[in-house]
Design a protein around this motif. Structure first.
Motif, PDB file in Angstrom:
ATOM      1  N   ALA A 127      27.065  12.057  13.331  1.00  0.00           N
ATOM      2  CA  ALA A 127      26.092  12.236  12.245  1.00  0.00           C
ATOM      3  C   ALA A 127      26.781  12.159  10.882  1.00  0.00           C
ATOM      4  O   ALA A 127      26.243  11.568   9.935  1.00  0.00           O
ATOM      5  CB  ALA A 127      25.375  13.574  12.405  1.00  0.00           C
ATOM      6  N   VAL A 128      27.965  12.733  10.779  1.00  0.00           N
ATOM      7  CA  VAL A 128      28.715  12.688   9.513  1.00  0.00           C
ATOM      8  C   VAL A 128      29.072  11.248   9.158  1.00  0.00           C
ATOM      9  O   VAL A 128      28.901  10.815   8.006  1.00  0.00           O
ATOM     10  CB  VAL A 128      29.997  13.546   9.597  1.00  0.00           C
ATOM     11  CG1 VAL A 128      30.806  13.413   8.308  1.00  0.00           C
ATOM     12  CG2 VAL A 128      29.660  15.006   9.847  1.00  0.00           C
ATOM     13  N   LYS A 129      29.544  10.493  10.130  1.00  0.00           N
ATOM     14  CA  LYS A 129      29.933   9.101   9.856  1.00  0.00           C
ATOM     15  C   LYS A 129      28.717   8.249   9.499  1.00  0.00           C
ATOM     16  O   LYS A 129      28.799   7.362   8.645  1.00  0.00           O
ATOM     17  CB  LYS A 129      30.656   8.509  11.070  1.00  0.00           C
ATOM     18  CG  LYS A 129      31.890   9.278  11.522  1.00  0.00           C
ATOM     19  CD  LYS A 129      32.801   9.688  10.381  1.00  0.00           C
ATOM     20  CE  LYS A 129      33.541   8.545   9.736  1.00  0.00           C
ATOM     21  NZ  LYS A 129      34.479   9.006   8.681  1.00  0.00           N
ATOM     22  N   GLU A 130      27.582   8.543  10.135  1.00  0.00           N
ATOM     23  CA  GLU A 130      26.347   7.828   9.821  1.00  0.00           C
ATOM     24  C   GLU A 130      25.898   8.145   8.393  1.00  0.00           C
ATOM     25  O   GLU A 130      25.471   7.262   7.646  1.00  0.00           O
ATOM     26  CB  GLU A 130      25.268   8.232  10.827  1.00  0.00           C
ATOM     27  CG  GLU A 130      23.994   7.409  10.758  1.00  0.00           C
ATOM     28  CD  GLU A 130      23.035   7.766  11.875  1.00  0.00           C
ATOM     29  OE1 GLU A 130      22.005   8.409  11.592  1.00  0.00           O
ATOM     30  OE2 GLU A 130      23.334   7.416  13.040  1.00  0.00           O
ATOM     31  N   LYS A 133      19.241  16.572  13.605  1.00  0.00           N
ATOM     32  CA  LYS A 133      19.108  17.718  12.702  1.00  0.00           C
ATOM     33  C   LYS A 133      20.314  17.853  11.786  1.00  0.00           C
ATOM     34  O   LYS A 133      20.175  18.275  10.632  1.00  0.00           O
ATOM     35  CB  LYS A 133      18.871  18.988  13.519  1.00  0.00           C
ATOM     36  CG  LYS A 133      17.503  18.986  14.199  1.00  0.00           C
ATOM     37  CD  LYS A 133      17.191  20.292  14.917  1.00  0.00           C
ATOM     38  CE  LYS A 133      15.755  20.271  15.442  1.00  0.00           C
ATOM     39  NZ  LYS A 133      15.402  21.511  16.161  1.00  0.00           N
ATOM     40  N   MET A 134      21.483  17.493  12.291  1.00  0.00           N
ATOM     41  CA  MET A 134      22.677  17.486  11.438  1.00  0.00           C
ATOM     42  C   MET A 134      22.491  16.476  10.301  1.00  0.00           C
ATOM     43  O   MET A 134      22.853  16.747   9.146  1.00  0.00           O
ATOM     44  CB  MET A 134      23.896  17.125  12.290  1.00  0.00           C
ATOM     45  CG  MET A 134      25.203  17.047  11.516  1.00  0.00           C
ATOM     46  SD  MET A 134      25.878  18.667  11.115  1.00  0.00           S
ATOM     47  CE  MET A 134      27.547  18.175  10.621  1.00  0.00           C
ATOM     48  N   ASN A 135      21.890  15.336  10.605  1.00  0.00           N
ATOM     49  CA  ASN A 135      21.638  14.324   9.579  1.00  0.00           C
ATOM     50  C   ASN A 135      20.709  14.840   8.495  1.00  0.00           C
ATOM     51  O   ASN A 135      20.913  14.580   7.298  1.00  0.00           O
ATOM     52  CB  ASN A 135      21.036  13.065  10.217  1.00  0.00           C
ATOM     53  CG  ASN A 135      22.064  11.961  10.390  1.00  0.00           C
ATOM     54  OD1 ASN A 135      22.830  11.692   9.475  1.00  0.00           O
ATOM     55  ND2 ASN A 135      22.083  11.335  11.551  1.00  0.00           N
ATOM     56  N   ILE A 136      19.701  15.598   8.896  1.00  0.00           N
ATOM     57  CA  ILE A 136      18.764  16.169   7.919  1.00  0.00           C
ATOM     58  C   ILE A 136      19.505  17.127   6.989  1.00  0.00           C
ATOM     59  O   ILE A 136      19.316  17.106   5.765  1.00  0.00           O
ATOM     60  CB  ILE A 136      17.610  16.896   8.644  1.00  0.00           C
ATOM     61  CG1 ILE A 136      16.756  15.892   9.419  1.00  0.00           C
ATOM     62  CG2 ILE A 136      16.753  17.668   7.648  1.00  0.00           C
ATOM     63  CD1 ILE A 136      15.702  16.530  10.303  1.00  0.00           C
ATOM     64  N   VAL A 137      20.357  17.963   7.573  1.00  0.00           N
ATOM     65  CA  VAL A 137      21.125  18.932   6.775  1.00  0.00           C
ATOM     66  C   VAL A 137      22.087  18.207   5.833  1.00  0.00           C
ATOM     67  O   VAL A 137      22.220  18.576   4.654  1.00  0.00           O
ATOM     68  CB  VAL A 137      21.895  19.906   7.700  1.00  0.00           C
ATOM     69  CG1 VAL A 137      22.804  20.816   6.881  1.00  0.00           C
ATOM     70  CG2 VAL A 137      20.924  20.742   8.520  1.00  0.00           C
ATOM     71  N   LEU A 138      22.746  17.184   6.335  1.00  0.00           N
ATOM     72  CA  LEU A 138      23.688  16.426   5.509  1.00  0.00           C
ATOM     73  C   LEU A 138      22.981  15.775   4.319  1.00  0.00           C
ATOM     74  O   LEU A 138      23.467  15.816   3.182  1.00  0.00           O
ATOM     75  CB  LEU A 138      24.379  15.352   6.354  1.00  0.00           C
ATOM     76  CG  LEU A 138      25.391  15.859   7.392  1.00  0.00           C
ATOM     77  CD1 LEU A 138      25.754  14.747   8.364  1.00  0.00           C
ATOM     78  CD2 LEU A 138      26.644  16.397   6.732  1.00  0.00           C
ATOM     79  N   ASN A 139      21.842  15.163   4.561  1.00  0.00           N
ATOM     80  CA  ASN A 139      21.099  14.504   3.491  1.00  0.00           C
ATOM     81  C   ASN A 139      20.561  15.501   2.475  1.00  0.00           C
ATOM     82  O   ASN A 139      20.476  15.199   1.281  1.00  0.00           O
ATOM     83  CB  ASN A 139      19.950  13.672   4.078  1.00  0.00           C
ATOM     84  CG  ASN A 139      20.422  12.346   4.641  1.00  0.00           C
ATOM     85  OD1 ASN A 139      20.847  11.457   3.903  1.00  0.00           O
ATOM     86  ND2 ASN A 139      20.385  12.202   5.956  1.00  0.00           N
ATOM     87  N   ASP A 140      20.221  16.688   2.937  1.00  0.00           N
ATOM     88  CA  ASP A 140      19.695  17.715   2.051  1.00  0.00           C
ATOM     89  C   ASP A 140      20.806  18.391   1.239  1.00  0.00           C
ATOM     90  O   ASP A 140      20.698  18.544   0.025  1.00  0.00           O
ATOM     91  CB  ASP A 140      18.930  18.758   2.866  1.00  0.00           C
ATOM     92  CG  ASP A 140      18.396  19.891   2.005  1.00  0.00           C
ATOM     93  OD1 ASP A 140      17.426  19.660   1.262  1.00  0.00           O
ATOM     94  OD2 ASP A 140      18.951  21.007   2.068  1.00  0.00           O
ATOM     95  N   PHE A 141      21.884  18.775   1.913  1.00  0.00           N
ATOM     96  CA  PHE A 141      22.951  19.566   1.284  1.00  0.00           C
ATOM     97  C   PHE A 141      23.989  18.693   0.580  1.00  0.00           C
ATOM     98  O   PHE A 141      24.579  19.084  -0.425  1.00  0.00           O
ATOM     99  CB  PHE A 141      23.618  20.437   2.353  1.00  0.00           C
ATOM    100  CG  PHE A 141      24.655  21.397   1.842  1.00  0.00           C
ATOM    101  CD1 PHE A 141      24.436  22.176   0.713  1.00  0.00           C
ATOM    102  CD2 PHE A 141      25.872  21.536   2.504  1.00  0.00           C
ATOM    103  CE1 PHE A 141      25.396  23.068   0.257  1.00  0.00           C
ATOM    104  CE2 PHE A 141      26.840  22.429   2.064  1.00  0.00           C
ATOM    105  CZ  PHE A 141      26.602  23.190   0.924  1.00  0.00           C
ATOM    106  N   LYS A 156      25.485   5.534   5.092  1.00  0.00           N
ATOM    107  CA  LYS A 156      24.228   5.374   4.361  1.00  0.00           C
ATOM    108  C   LYS A 156      24.348   5.808   2.899  1.00  0.00           C
ATOM    109  O   LYS A 156      23.749   5.211   2.008  1.00  0.00           O
ATOM    110  CB  LYS A 156      23.122   6.174   5.049  1.00  0.00           C
ATOM    111  CG  LYS A 156      22.672   5.585   6.382  1.00  0.00           C
ATOM    112  CD  LYS A 156      21.549   6.411   6.987  1.00  0.00           C
ATOM    113  CE  LYS A 156      21.075   5.799   8.297  1.00  0.00           C
ATOM    114  NZ  LYS A 156      19.985   6.601   8.927  1.00  0.00           N
ATOM    115  N   SER A 157      25.122   6.882   2.664  1.00  0.00           N
ATOM    116  CA  SER A 157      25.214   7.445   1.316  1.00  0.00           C
ATOM    117  C   SER A 157      26.319   6.834   0.475  1.00  0.00           C
ATOM    118  O   SER A 157      26.297   6.924  -0.763  1.00  0.00           O
ATOM    119  CB  SER A 157      25.439   8.955   1.397  1.00  0.00           C
ATOM    120  OG  SER A 157      26.727   9.245   1.930  1.00  0.00           O
TER     121      SER A 157
END
Length: 395
Positions: free
Chosen positions: A112-115, A83-91, A119-120
Motif C-alpha cells: 500500500a505504501v509503494k502504491e 484501508k491502509m491506502n485510505i489512511v495514507l491518502n488522508d494523512f 500515485k502521489s
C-alpha cells in the motif's frame, strides 16, 4: 514530521504496544504528528483521522466461514491494503513505522505504501522495529519442539511445515511456510529502508539474510528511570513473566532449595504450582509488580530461547534488583556480569542455582550489586526517540 505507526494491536497487549504508545506520545509532545493503523478492537486507545482499521481477527473464535478464510487473509490482506491506502491518502505521512504486522495485517501494508508513493509522487520512508524474528522465522521465535531452531533463517521455510512449528499444527505451519515463500518471491521486504534491532543479537540474526544486512541498526529499548525508594529487601527470588517452557520455568522448578516468588500466568501454571519452594502470586502489574521487584533479593530470567531485549530485565535493574540471567539472545547485553547481575549458561540448572546462591548468601556482594543497578543507565523514551528521529532523517 508526520509519522504513521503500524501495529496489528492498537490496545494494551504486550511490550510492542507499550513501545509504540510511548514513542507516539513523546513524538506528539515535541510537535510531530502521529497516527496509527491496525486492527479494530474494543480496547483500541489510539487512532487515525480517517477512522480506518481492519476487522479484529480472533484466531480462537469466529464462525465457520470466517475460519475458512483466515489462511488466505493471514498471507495477503486485501482489506488491510485498501484501508491502509485510505489512511495514507488522508494523512500523507513522511514516514511509516512498521511494528508487528504479520498474519493479521500482513506485508500487504507495505505494498500500500509503494502504491501510494507511485500515485502521489511522494517518497515515504519505511522503518521497521524487529520486536521478534518474524522476518526470518514463520513462528517468530526461532524455537520449536522445546529447542532453538534456525532452519528457516536462510529462507528455507519448508522447515516450518516439517517441524509443525506453529502451534504444533500442520495446517497452521503450512500457512506460515507459504506466507514466507510468497513475500520472499514478491521481494516486499526490500522496500523497508531501515530495521531497528533492539539487540545486537537480533541484528546478527537478521544480517544472515542479505536483504536485511545493510538496513539493520541497533537501538536498545528504552525504559523510564523510576523514583528512588528506600525499600527493605525480603528473603525471596523473583521470577515475573510468562509461565512457559521457553522461559525456563523447568529450571526454576529444579532449584528446590531456593525460595521463589513467581508472578505471571501461562501454560505451565499448574506444573509450577506443584512445587513447595515456589509461591505463585498470579499475574501482577503496575505498583504491585513494582514492589515485588523492589523487595526481591534478586530476580531471574532463565530463558532457553533467543530473547530479544526483554523489558523485564531492564525493569528489574532500574528498581535496584540484580538479575540472574541466561547467557542467550539479547540478555547478556543488558546485564553487566558480576556488576548488575550474574550470567549463567542457558539451560544449565546447576549453574543457575549456583549463581543465585552466590548472590543471596553474600550480603556485601548483594548490596554492592543493588547499588550498581541503581546507577545503571538505559535510554529514556526522550533519548531513544531523538536517535529514532535522526535515523529517519538520514534515510
Amino acid at each position: 514530521m508526520k509519522i504513521l505507526i503500524v501495529n496489528k494491536f492498537l490496545h494494551p497487549n504486550g511490550g510492542s504496544e507499550t513501545y509504540i504508545f510511548k514513542i507516539g506520545e513523546y513524538l506528539k509532545s515535541i510537535g510531530h504528528q502521529v497516527e496509527y493503523f491496525g486492527m479494530e478492537h474494543q480496547g483500541r486507545c489510539v487512532s487515525n483521522s480517517a477512522q480506518q482499521y481492519t476487522d479484529d481477527m480472533d484466531f480462537h473464535g469466529g464462525n465457520v466461514l470466517t475460519k475458512i478464510t483466515y489462511p488466505v487473509k493471514t498471507i495477503y490482506s486485501k482489506e488491510a491494503k485498501q484501508k491502509m491506502n485510505i489512511v495514507l491518502n488522508d494523512f500523507q505521512p513522511d514516514a511509516v513505522h512498521l511494528n508487528n504486522f504479520n498474519f493479521q495485517l500482513t506485508p500487504s501494508v507495505i505494498l500500500a505504501v509503494k502504491e501510494y508513493e507511485k500515485k502521489s509522487g511522494r517518497k515515504v520512508k519505511i522503518i521497521y522495529t524487529a520486536h521478534d524474528y518474524q522476518l526470518i522465522c514463520p513462528n517468530h521465535m526461532m524455537y520449536s519442539e522445546d529447542a532453538i531452531c534456525q532452519k528457516c533463517t536462510e529462507g528455507k521455510f519448508i522447515n516450518c511445515l516439517k517441524g509443525k512449528c506453529i502451534h504444533s499444527s500442520t495446517a497452521k505451519s503450512a500457512v506460515g511456510a507459504l506466507e514466507g515463500y510468497y513475500w520472499k518471491a514478491k521481494g516486499v521486504y526490500e522496500y523497508i529502508d531501515k530495521i531497528i534491532c533492539p539487540s545486537r543479537f537480533m541484528k546478527s540474526k537478521l544480517d544472515t539474510n542479505p536483504v536485511f544486512r545493510d538496513k539493520t541498526v541497533v537501538l536498545h529499548n528504552f525504559i523510564e528511570k523510576p523514583e528512588k525508594l528506600d525499600v527493605k529487601k525480603e528473603n525471596y527470588v523473583l521470577y515475573f513473566g510468562r509461565f512457559s517452557h521457553e522461559k525456563g520455568i523447568n529450571i526454576i522448578a529444579q532449584a528446590k532449595d531456593i525460595p521463589f516468588v513467581c508472578a505471571g500466568s501461562g501454560p505451565l501454571e499448574d506444573y509450577l504450582n506443584k512445587f513447595s519452594h515456589i509461591k505463585n502470586v498470579g499475574f501482577k502489574s503496575d505498583s504491585e509488580l513494582e514492589m515485588l521487584i523492589r523487595k526481591a533479593k534478586c530476580s531471574v530470567y532463565p530463558s532457553i530461547w533467543y530473547e530479544n531485549c526483554p523489558f523485564s530485565v531492564m525493569e528489574s535493574i532500574m528498581y535496584g534488583t540484580p538479575v540472574v540471567g541466561a547467557d542467550i539472545g539479547g540478555i547478556p547485553e543488558l546485564i553487566d556480569d558480576s556488576q548488575t547481575g550474574i550470567l549463567f549458561e542457558s539451560g544449565n540448572a546447576l549453574a543457575f542455582a549456583k549463581a543465585i546462591k552466590s548472590l543471596i548468601t553474600d550480603d556485601e556482594k548483594l548490596n554492592q550489586m543493588q547499588q550498581n543497578c541503581l546507577k545503571k543507565h538505559f535510554d529514556t523514551v526522550e533519548q531513544y526517540t531523538q536517535k529514532y528521529l535522526k535515523l529517519i532523517e538520514e534515510i
